[in-house]
Design an enzyme around this catalytic site. Structure first.
Site, mmCIF file in Angstrom:
data_model
loop_
_atom_site.group_PDB
_atom_site.id
_atom_site.type_symbol
_atom_site.label_atom_id
_atom_site.label_comp_id
_atom_site.label_asym_id
_atom_site.label_seq_id
_atom_site.Cartn_x
_atom_site.Cartn_y
_atom_site.Cartn_z
ATOM 1 N N GLY A 11 7.224 -0.255 -1.001
ATOM 2 C CA GLY A 11 6.146 -1.248 -0.897
ATOM 3 C C GLY A 11 5.225 -1.195 -2.102
ATOM 4 O O GLY A 11 4.906 -0.116 -2.575
ATOM 5 N N ARG A 72 13.802 -2.702 -2.324
ATOM 6 C CA ARG A 72 14.455 -1.666 -1.525
ATOM 7 C C ARG A 72 15.930 -1.740 -1.909
ATOM 8 O O ARG A 72 16.450 -2.811 -2.184
ATOM 9 C CB ARG A 72 14.299 -1.956 -0.032
ATOM 10 C CG ARG A 72 12.879 -2.397 0.315
ATOM 11 C CD ARG A 72 12.200 -1.471 1.298
ATOM 12 N NE ARG A 72 10.875 -2.004 1.612
ATOM 13 C CZ ARG A 72 9.775 -1.271 1.670
ATOM 14 N NH1 ARG A 72 9.809 0.017 1.430
ATOM 15 N NH2 ARG A 72 8.626 -1.804 1.990
ATOM 16 N N ASP A 103 7.587 7.980 0.149
ATOM 17 C CA ASP A 103 8.541 9.070 0.401
ATOM 18 C C ASP A 103 10.004 8.654 0.202
ATOM 19 O O ASP A 103 10.821 9.461 -0.231
ATOM 20 C CB ASP A 103 8.298 9.737 1.755
ATOM 21 C CG ASP A 103 8.226 8.753 2.897
ATOM 22 O OD1 ASP A 103 8.363 7.531 2.650
ATOM 23 O OD2 ASP A 103 8.035 9.193 4.050
ATOM 24 N N THR A 125 1.280 4.189 -2.644
ATOM 25 C CA THR A 125 1.471 3.498 -1.361
ATOM 26 C C THR A 125 0.104 3.349 -0.713
ATOM 27 O O THR A 125 -0.722 4.271 -0.786
ATOM 28 C CB THR A 125 2.442 4.272 -0.430
ATOM 29 O OG1 THR A 125 2.363 3.727 0.884
ATOM 30 C CG2 THR A 125 2.121 5.750 -0.343
ATOM 31 N N ASP A 127 -0.622 3.416 2.323
ATOM 32 C CA ASP A 127 -0.749 4.116 3.607
ATOM 33 C C ASP A 127 -1.391 5.501 3.523
ATOM 34 O O ASP A 127 -1.770 6.058 4.549
ATOM 35 C CB ASP A 127 0.637 4.281 4.256
ATOM 36 C CG ASP A 127 1.199 2.942 4.715
ATOM 37 O OD1 ASP A 127 0.408 2.024 4.963
ATOM 38 O OD2 ASP A 127 2.441 2.822 4.810
ATOM 39 N N ASP A 129 0.111 8.206 3.167
ATOM 40 C CA ASP A 129 0.891 9.031 4.094
ATOM 41 C C ASP A 129 1.746 10.088 3.390
ATOM 42 O O ASP A 129 2.764 10.507 3.922
ATOM 43 C CB ASP A 129 1.790 8.128 4.963
ATOM 44 C CG ASP A 129 2.756 7.292 4.132
ATOM 45 O OD1 ASP A 129 2.599 7.233 2.903
ATOM 46 O OD2 ASP A 129 3.669 6.693 4.724
ATOM 47 N N ARG A 171 2.263 2.272 10.021
ATOM 48 C CA ARG A 171 3.263 2.444 11.089
ATOM 49 C C ARG A 171 3.261 3.872 11.617
ATOM 50 O O ARG A 171 3.284 4.108 12.801
ATOM 51 C CB ARG A 171 4.665 2.087 10.565
ATOM 52 C CG ARG A 171 5.047 0.648 10.835
ATOM 53 C CD ARG A 171 6.518 0.434 10.597
ATOM 54 N NE ARG A 171 6.907 0.767 9.242
ATOM 55 C CZ ARG A 171 6.919 -0.106 8.246
ATOM 56 N NH1 ARG A 171 6.587 -1.343 8.461
ATOM 57 N NH2 ARG A 171 7.273 0.272 7.033
#
Ligand code: ATP
Length: 319
Positions: A11, A72, A103, A125, A127, A129, A171
């Site tokens: 992303g 992707r 990741d 990213t 996120d 995360d 998510r």
């Protein structure tokens, strides 16, 4: 090391361009040639690889998205795909690669490193995360985009005395919801890392309403389910007028914040330092405002955790 490659994958995140710029400029500053690989690992397989010059990263530090495009690529997850990628790297004489992404992107970088191609991962990213770094590139901008949207929604919420459920990205990681909730004084924050206590959410709403609150904001990370379903449940349990807003992809775009530009510049530059120093299979990050690097395998085997102190603080402040 005389020639390195750079790609963005997964992303997109605001600040990826600032990271690309830092990689290109830092490498050239050190007499190293840089090749931009377009469309992530897909471009590596397709050979969409071009030499980058100082000027090719001009006027991008302030732009969202990624100049190198992102994609992707399922094929790169296979052994054949990775061998194909290596052939392209060999063809262009590229000796090391900087992969900017999340990741999944680091899994690709790990595979290449294991096959003898030194790679360095840069966490990009929204996120936040990724373990091993306090912040990822793009998180701060996305957070500010969310805050801006909630501030606007709050005006309507107050004028019409409504309860708003706002669904934000995340998510598996609740960082965006958590930070946005704290920064915007939300009544409740619902994140995947904390078990949802619907009864407490309802009590909090009722308490606020009884003491004359004109509006209520509930922030829900997308990993907790649909904001619309949650809104319906709240309406049924409280009879308060409830509306739902899903912020969606607005959170991914926009001009990067100053903080993300600085972070991206530092991380991109440090990634080049590591490649030049002969390091491989590392991920760069920032911890307590210091540049750090970690074994990418260790990062991939560690689960990201949210700062639960922020969660408890938010609850304390929105009694
Ligand atoms: P974000 O989480 O922000 O979407 P990401 O980097 O995690 O970013 P992914 O779509 O998971 O995004 O991964 C990006 C790309 O990395 C994949 O499309 C694929 O090309 C490559 N990749 C992911 N997993 C592997 C793997 N196991 N082996 C090789 N390459 C991989």
């Amino acid at each position: 090391m005389k020639k390195i490659g750079v790609l963005t994958s997964g992303g997109d995140a605001p600040g990826m361009n600032a990271a690309i710029r830092a990689v290109v400029r830092k490498a050239i500053f050190n007499g190293v040639e840089v090749y931009g690989i377009q469309h992530g690992y897909q471009g590596l397989l397709d050979g969409t690889i071009e030499k980058m010059e100082l000027g090719s990263v001009g006027d991008i530090i302030q732009r969202g998205g990624t100049k190198l495009y992102s994609a992707r690529c399922e094929e790169f997850k296979t052994e054949e795909g990775q061998q194909k990628g290596i052939k392209q790297l060999q063809k262009h004489g590229i000796e090391g690669l900087i992969a900017i992404g999340g990741d999944g992107t680091f899994m690709g970088a790990k595979k290449l490193t294991e096959k003898g191609y030194p790679c360095i991962g840069v966490p990009g990213t929204i996120d936040n995360d990724i373990p091993g770094t306090d912040f990822t590139i793009g998180f701060d901008t996305a957070l500010n985009t969310i805050i801006d949207a909630i501030d606007k929604i709050r005006d309507t919420a107050t004028s019409h005395e409504r309860t708003y459920v706002i669904e934000v990205m995340g998510r598996d990681a609740g960082d965006l919801a958590l930070w946005a909730g704290l920064a915007d004084g939300a009544e409740s924050i619902l994140i995947p890392e904390v078990k949802d206590d619907f009864g407490e959410v309802i009590d909090r709403l009722k308490r606020g309403h009884e003491r004359g609150k004109k509006h209520s904001i509930i922030i829900l990370a997308e990993g907790m389910g649909s904001g619309f379903d949650y809104g319906k449940k709240i309406k049924e349990a409280t009879d308060l007028e409830t509306r739902v807003t899903v912020l969606g992809h607005t959170q991914r775009g926009g001009s990067p914040s100053a903080s993300d530009r600085v972070l991206a510049s530092r991380l991109g530059s440090y990634a080049v330092d590591l490649l030049i120093a002969g390091k491989a299979g590392r991920m760069v990050g920032i911890e307590k405002n210091e540049l750090v690097d970690h074994d990418i395998v260790e990062i991939l085997n560690t689960k990201h955790s949210v700062d639960l102190n922020l969660y408890h603080l938010s609850n304390e402040l929105s009694i």
